[in-house]
Design a protein around this motif. Structure first.
Motif, PDB file in Angstrom:
ATOM      1  N   PHE A 115       0.822  -1.211   0.000  1.00  0.00           N
ATOM      2  CA  PHE A 115       0.000   0.000   0.000  1.00  0.00           C
ATOM      3  C   PHE A 115       0.857   1.263   0.000  1.00  0.00           C
ATOM      4  O   PHE A 115       0.484   2.275  -0.588  1.00  0.00           O
ATOM      5  CB  PHE A 115      -0.945  -0.005   1.205  1.00  0.00           C
ATOM      6  N   HIS A 116       2.007   1.194   0.646  1.00  0.00           N
ATOM      7  CA  HIS A 116       2.914   2.340   0.650  1.00  0.00           C
ATOM      8  C   HIS A 116       3.414   2.627  -0.766  1.00  0.00           C
ATOM      9  O   HIS A 116       3.458   3.785  -1.200  1.00  0.00           O
ATOM     10  CB  HIS A 116       4.094   2.061   1.582  1.00  0.00           C
ATOM     11  N   MET A 117       3.771   1.593  -1.502  1.00  0.00           N
ATOM     12  CA  MET A 117       4.259   1.769  -2.870  1.00  0.00           C
ATOM     13  C   MET A 117       3.152   2.223  -3.816  1.00  0.00           C
ATOM     14  O   MET A 117       3.420   2.737  -4.894  1.00  0.00           O
ATOM     15  CB  MET A 117       4.857   0.456  -3.385  1.00  0.00           C
ATOM     16  N   THR A 118       1.911   2.033  -3.409  1.00  0.00           N
ATOM     17  CA  THR A 118       0.776   2.380  -4.267  1.00  0.00           C
ATOM     18  C   THR A 118       0.229   3.769  -3.980  1.00  0.00           C
ATOM     19  O   THR A 118      -0.133   4.499  -4.915  1.00  0.00           O
ATOM     20  CB  THR A 118      -0.352   1.342  -4.099  1.00  0.00           C
ATOM     21  N   PHE A 119       0.177   4.182  -2.703  1.00  0.00           N
ATOM     22  CA  PHE A 119      -0.574   5.385  -2.339  1.00  0.00           C
ATOM     23  C   PHE A 119       0.259   6.496  -1.701  1.00  0.00           C
ATOM     24  O   PHE A 119      -0.232   7.614  -1.565  1.00  0.00           O
ATOM     25  CB  PHE A 119      -1.708   5.024  -1.366  1.00  0.00           C
ATOM     26  N   SER A 120       1.483   6.205  -1.311  1.00  0.00           N
ATOM     27  CA  SER A 120       2.244   7.203  -0.556  1.00  0.00           C
ATOM     28  C   SER A 120       2.741   8.351  -1.435  1.00  0.00           C
ATOM     29  O   SER A 120       3.157   8.141  -2.579  1.00  0.00           O
ATOM     30  CB  SER A 120       3.443   6.536   0.130  1.00  0.00           C
ATOM     31  N   GLU A 121       2.685   9.563  -0.889  1.00  0.00           N
ATOM     32  CA  GLU A 121       3.271  10.731  -1.546  1.00  0.00           C
ATOM     33  C   GLU A 121       4.618  11.094  -0.920  1.00  0.00           C
ATOM     34  O   GLU A 121       5.163  12.155  -1.191  1.00  0.00           O
ATOM     35  CB  GLU A 121       2.305  11.916  -1.458  1.00  0.00           C
ATOM     36  N   ASN A 122       5.126  10.182  -0.082  1.00  0.00           N
ATOM     37  CA  ASN A 122       6.432  10.386   0.557  1.00  0.00           C
ATOM     38  C   ASN A 122       7.132   9.035   0.589  1.00  0.00           C
ATOM     39  O   ASN A 122       7.170   8.362   1.612  1.00  0.00           O
ATOM     40  CB  ASN A 122       6.261  10.959   1.959  1.00  0.00           C
ATOM     41  N   LEU A 123       7.690   8.629  -0.549  1.00  0.00           N
ATOM     42  CA  LEU A 123       8.254   7.301  -0.716  1.00  0.00           C
ATOM     43  C   LEU A 123       9.362   7.040   0.297  1.00  0.00           C
ATOM     44  O   LEU A 123      10.333   7.806   0.396  1.00  0.00           O
ATOM     45  CB  LEU A 123       8.789   7.142  -2.141  1.00  0.00           C
ATOM     46  N   PHE A 124       9.207   5.939   1.044  1.00  0.00           N
ATOM     47  CA  PHE A 124      10.163   5.517   2.079  1.00  0.00           C
ATOM     48  C   PHE A 124      10.399   6.620   3.122  1.00  0.00           C
ATOM     49  O   PHE A 124      11.412   6.605   3.831  1.00  0.00           O
ATOM     50  CB  PHE A 124      11.495   5.092   1.452  1.00  0.00           C
TER      51      PHE A 124
ATOM     52  N   GLY B 122       6.715  14.765  -7.437  1.00  0.00           N
ATOM     53  CA  GLY B 122       6.485  15.268  -6.093  1.00  0.00           C
ATOM     54  C   GLY B 122       7.104  16.624  -5.862  1.00  0.00           C
ATOM     55  O   GLY B 122       7.906  17.117  -6.666  1.00  0.00           O
ATOM     56  N   SER B 123       6.745  17.226  -4.739  1.00  0.00           N
ATOM     57  CA  SER B 123       7.277  18.531  -4.352  1.00  0.00           C
ATOM     58  C   SER B 123       7.856  18.424  -2.946  1.00  0.00           C
ATOM     59  O   SER B 123       7.127  18.193  -1.978  1.00  0.00           O
ATOM     60  CB  SER B 123       6.167  19.590  -4.383  1.00  0.00           C
ATOM     61  N   GLY B 124       9.160  18.547  -2.837  1.00  0.00           N
ATOM     62  CA  GLY B 124       9.815  18.422  -1.541  1.00  0.00           C
ATOM     63  C   GLY B 124       9.881  16.996  -1.039  1.00  0.00           C
ATOM     64  O   GLY B 124      10.335  16.743   0.074  1.00  0.00           O
ATOM     65  N   LYS B 125       9.450  16.067  -1.833  1.00  0.00           N
ATOM     66  CA  LYS B 125       9.479  14.645  -1.497  1.00  0.00           C
ATOM     67  C   LYS B 125       9.233  13.857  -2.777  1.00  0.00           C
ATOM     68  O   LYS B 125       8.866  14.415  -3.813  1.00  0.00           O
ATOM     69  CB  LYS B 125       8.427  14.312  -0.440  1.00  0.00           C
ATOM     70  N   ILE B 126       9.414  12.539  -2.701  1.00  0.00           N
ATOM     71  CA  ILE B 126       9.252  11.681  -3.871  1.00  0.00           C
ATOM     72  C   ILE B 126       7.958  10.886  -3.742  1.00  0.00           C
ATOM     73  O   ILE B 126       7.691  10.287  -2.695  1.00  0.00           O
ATOM     74  CB  ILE B 126      10.440  10.711  -4.021  1.00  0.00           C
ATOM     75  N   ASN B 127       7.174  10.887  -4.790  1.00  0.00           N
ATOM     76  CA  ASN B 127       5.945  10.112  -4.786  1.00  0.00           C
ATOM     77  C   ASN B 127       6.227   8.629  -4.985  1.00  0.00           C
ATOM     78  O   ASN B 127       7.257   8.239  -5.542  1.00  0.00           O
ATOM     79  CB  ASN B 127       5.005  10.585  -5.905  1.00  0.00           C
ATOM     80  N   SER B 128       5.280   7.796  -4.550  1.00  0.00           N
ATOM     81  CA  SER B 128       5.372   6.357  -4.783  1.00  0.00           C
ATOM     82  C   SER B 128       5.080   6.066  -6.248  1.00  0.00           C
ATOM     83  O   SER B 128       4.529   6.912  -6.965  1.00  0.00           O
ATOM     84  CB  SER B 128       4.356   5.628  -3.902  1.00  0.00           C
ATOM     85  N   PRO B 129       5.431   4.867  -6.740  1.00  0.00           N
ATOM     86  CA  PRO B 129       5.140   4.537  -8.141  1.00  0.00           C
ATOM     87  C   PRO B 129       3.665   4.709  -8.500  1.00  0.00           C
ATOM     88  O   PRO B 129       3.332   5.155  -9.592  1.00  0.00           O
ATOM     89  CB  PRO B 129       5.573   3.071  -8.248  1.00  0.00           C
ATOM     90  N   GLY B 130       2.768   4.335  -7.562  1.00  0.00           N
ATOM     91  CA  GLY B 130       1.344   4.468  -7.831  1.00  0.00           C
ATOM     92  C   GLY B 130       0.920   5.906  -8.058  1.00  0.00           C
ATOM     93  O   GLY B 130       0.132   6.206  -8.962  1.00  0.00           O
ATOM     94  N   ILE B 131       1.453   6.833  -7.253  1.00  0.00           N
ATOM     95  CA  ILE B 131       1.115   8.251  -7.392  1.00  0.00           C
ATOM     96  C   ILE B 131       1.762   8.828  -8.650  1.00  0.00           C
ATOM     97  O   ILE B 131       1.157   9.642  -9.357  1.00  0.00           O
ATOM     98  CB  ILE B 131       1.568   9.037  -6.147  1.00  0.00           C
ATOM     99  N   ILE B 132       2.993   8.426  -8.941  1.00  0.00           N
ATOM    100  CA  ILE B 132       3.668   8.919 -10.149  1.00  0.00           C
ATOM    101  C   ILE B 132       2.868   8.544 -11.392  1.00  0.00           C
ATOM    102  O   ILE B 132       2.614   9.383 -12.273  1.00  0.00           O
ATOM    103  CB  ILE B 132       5.100   8.350 -10.228  1.00  0.00           C
TER     104      ILE B 132
END
Length: 746
Positions: free
Chosen positions: A291-300, A316-326
């Motif tokens: 779910f983190h790899m799918t929905f997170s807007e702050n990868l890891f 993303g802005s100031g952080k990296i989006n997860s693959p799902g968000i990208i």
């Protein structure tokens, strides 16, 4: 030319089918039953070869729908040949089915699958010796890596050129004389597959007896002369014993194992993955990672290491989006471009602009906005399934489920519900216990299907943007875990109240771990994509058009500007009071959420589609771009629940709304499937009532507990903890009473 693909579950049969047929495969149902029928074409030998993937079975006895389907196809449809796929790393067990297939007159070729794993273990198989013992061609293959598949098909086609007469290993057993007498009775008929029918008659097979009553009477007389108390009438056990003894004596020696090999890699991994203490925490950790790899807007959670100057609409802005968000943001650029084309092409103020732009496109784009997240989630789940891990999940959860009235076998159709509830409901046919089958069907909506994912993703995106303390992946992950927890509690209640009955034993083979095959995952994702797009362009578009009409006109069929005065608005406001206690029915726009939940009965994607319709097209754009707050749809969703006594209850109302949509009556297609499996109008209505009552009560508790926490966190959390203790305590006490009753009966 037609070949049947037969083999045990977890022997690699599906992998082989996908490798042979690729994109030509299609899925339906066998006539009269709800077991999947998979058919595809093999085209690499210059002629059209049809491959029919039979359900995975361990025997040809009529105990399950899968066994009946496979048996009837091979006996009645008469394929040109049978490809018997065998897991060569578990040769003895797999050859039990082979000894039954050999009794058919159909040409057979044995595909010794997983030969790469066998070689890695240091073992070898003597092909010539095995072919001589079986009397049919054998080919070492690796379905996963595509090794020797063309050689397999060439030999399979060659095998069909020669006539074959079936034979049985029973001819050389302790009932040889009886077998010879029985097969003699069949020799006088014009039946084919005489060896198979003779053995089944000896076993007292129900289907065989029904079709050959005269022969059964003669066989019973023969048995009276043979059985002097040694067999005690258990001829099925005698035949099974003959098969295993023959396998050990003639076939097993073809497999030469390396001595002192120790534990295999799979066994070493399972010491951790199926550990009695750590297995469930590991499972939860793995699922959270998905779910983190799918929905997170702050990868890891690396946001603190990313410079504030980093600003990308996609990454993303100031952080990296997860693959799902990208992927979702990339899709958002495409739908945004289409939005501009539609907006510029249509004149402002006309009724058809409202229908096409605000109606159809507004609802459809809101649903499509979550397509990439759905595919991303399916991608990771497909990896877990193809690697062999999901079979372990059923095993490790068997203990928890068994205490609550379900076996690990029941968990398998419930896991299928994560994709779609319909095949999950149909999968309950494999459960032989009627009470457990009913309980499983009643729990299917609680395992969130892919159609509900846009609801969780929409609220996760909105509230993550508004409330920094709520991460989207935690919210979605929590929704899935909440559903499983409610299913366990509900199963316990059903077991002790309206659907009493014992839980059947659960025995399963854990497949060997292996690397997921890209082709299998691609085929699965393509199938899900086609299904989703088809649903969007048919059912959802049709429903949105009807909704737009109901939203745009009043009962006098006059066009209105305020949707609250429309037909659907009047109806929604008339029934919204029923949902005021649940929070989401409150406020000026509460009726919109009520209407959206009701339209979800058509298809659960319609919940977000309806909110998109009422929220406007710009709201859908906001979701896709990740910029929720400030859009009309974002404002609508953030306004859920309103305030009570000056305290915002938006979050409790949101959680209540999610719980209601998770637990309530699923889509009408799933209801129809449940009605078909329950085969009882009474049980169907009881099931629907159970879904409605459960969803209402759980949403009620969630909303008021959440409101209490929002008003006074200490008091609210204390009450929540006390409630959990009461529920767990009641379950423990009841289980102890049941255990004492069981001991007393012994």
């Amino acid at each position: 030319m037609k070949f049947a693909l037969a083999g045990n579950p977890n022997s690699g049969k599906t992998t082989l089918f996908n490798a042979l047929t690729g994109s030509t495969a299609h899925v339906g149902n066998w006539p009269g039953v709800t077991v999947d029928k998979r058919v595809g074409m093999y085209k690499k030998l210059g002629e059209q070869i049809e491959i029919v993937d039979l359900p995975g079975i361990y025997s040809m006895s009529p105990y399950t729908p899968e066994e009946v389907v496979s048996r009837n196809f091979m006996l009645e449809d008469k394929p040109d040949g049978i490809i018997n796929i065998v897991d060569v790393t578990n040769l003895e067990r797999n050859l039990y089915l082979t000894t039954q297939l050999l009794e058919l007159d159909t040409p057979i070729i044995v595909a010794l699958n997983m030969s790469d794993l066998l070689a890695k273990s240091g073992a070898t198989v003597d092909i010539a010796k095995l072919e001589k013992a079986l009397g049919v061609p054998c080919v070492e293959i690796s379905a996963l890596k595509g090794n020797n598949l063309q050689d397999l098909m060439k030999k399979a086609v060659a095998a069909t050129k020669e006539k074959r007469i079936g034979w049985s290993v029973v001819k050389d057993s302790m009932i040889t004389d009886l077998y010879n007498e029985v097969i003699g009775l069949y020799e006088s008929t014009d039946m084919t597959d005489k060896a198979f029918h003779a053995v089944k008659m000896i076993e007292n097979d129900e289907l065989e007896i029904v079709h050959n009553l005269e022969i059964q009477e003669k066989v019973n007389l023969l048995k009276e002369d043979v059985d002097t108390g040694i067999f005690q009438g258990d001829y099925e056990g005698v035949v099974a014993d003959a098969r295993y003894k023959n396998i050990t004596a003639h076939y097993s020696s073809a497999l030469v194992k390396k001595e002192n090999t120790g534990l295999s890699t799979s066994e070493k991994v399972d010491r951790v993955m199926t550990h009695r203490i750590w297995s469930i925490p590991i499972f939860l950790l793995i699922m959270f990672g998905v779910f983190h790899m799918t929905f997170s807007e702050n990868l890891f959670y690396l946001g603190g290491l990313i410079p504030d100057s980093f600003d990308s609409a996609i990454f993303g802005s100031g952080k990296i989006n997860s693959p799902g968000i990208i992927l979702t943001n990339i899709l958002g650029l495409g739908t945004g471009w289409i939005d501009g084309l539609i907006s510029n092409a249509l004149p402002a103020g006309t009724w058809y602009t409202g229908l096409i732009y605000n109606g159809i496109w507004g609802g459809v784009s809101a649903v499509l906005g979550f397509l990439m997240q759905i595919l991303t989630l399916y991608f990771f789940i497909a990896i877990l399934e193809d690697s062999g891990y999901m079979a372990r999940v059923a095993f490790i959860l068997d203990r928890a489920f068994r205490r609550m009235g379900l076996s690990g076998k029941a968990f398998m159709p419930l896991v299928m519900c994560f994709g779609c509830a319909i095949p999950g409901i149909m999968g309950t046919k494999t459960l032989e216990n009627d009470a457990e089958r009913r309980r499983t069907i009643m729990l299917t909506p609680f395992f969130s299907c892919g159609a509900k994912l846009p609801i969780w993703a929409a609220f996760g995106a909105v509230f993550a943007a508004q409330y920094s303390g709520i991460n989207a992946e935690f919210l979605v992950f929590g929704t899935y875990i909440f559903g499983i927890a409610i299913a366990i509690i509900a199963s316990f209640i059903l077991k002790n109240t309206i659907v009493k009955g014992d839980t059947q034993p659960f025995i399963m083979e854990l497949p060997t771990y292996h690397s997921p095959q890209a082709r299998n995952i691609t085929v699965l994702l393509w199938d899900k994509l086609k299904h989703y797009i088809k649903k969007v362009t048919t059912v959802i578009v049709g429903a949105i058009i009807v909704l737009w009409v109901l939203q745009s006109f009043n009962f006098r069929f006059e066009m209105v500007t305020d949707s609250a005065e429309s037909i659907i608005g009047t109806i929604g406001r008339g029934i919204s009071w029923l949902f005021v206690p649940l929070g989401f029915g409150m406020g000026e726009n509460g009726w919109i959420f009520v209407v959206a939940a009701i339209t979800g009965l058509i298809a659960k994607e319609m919940v977000v589609g309806t909110l998109g319709l009422f929220g406007g097209i710009e709201g859908a754009e906001g979701i896709e771009a990740g910029e929720i707050v400030g859009t009309s749809l974002g404002v609508l969703m953030l306004g859920i629940g309103g305030t009570i006594g000056g305290v915002s209850v938006a979050i409790p109302a949101m959680l209540s709304y999610m719980a209601f949509n998770l637990l309530s009556v699923p889509c009408m297609a799933a209801v129809a499937a449940a009605a078909g499996e329950l085969n009882s109008r009474k049980h169907t209505w009881i099931t629907i009532a159970f879904w409605m009552i459960t969803s209402y009560l759980c949403s009620l508790v969630i909303f008021w507990l959440g409101t209490l926490i929002a008003w006074n966190p200490i008091i609210g959390i204390s009450v929540a903890v006390a409630l959990v203790i009461i529920i767990v305590g009641a379950i423990i006490i009841r289980e102890k009473r049941n255990s004492r009753k069981a001991l007393a009966l012994l």
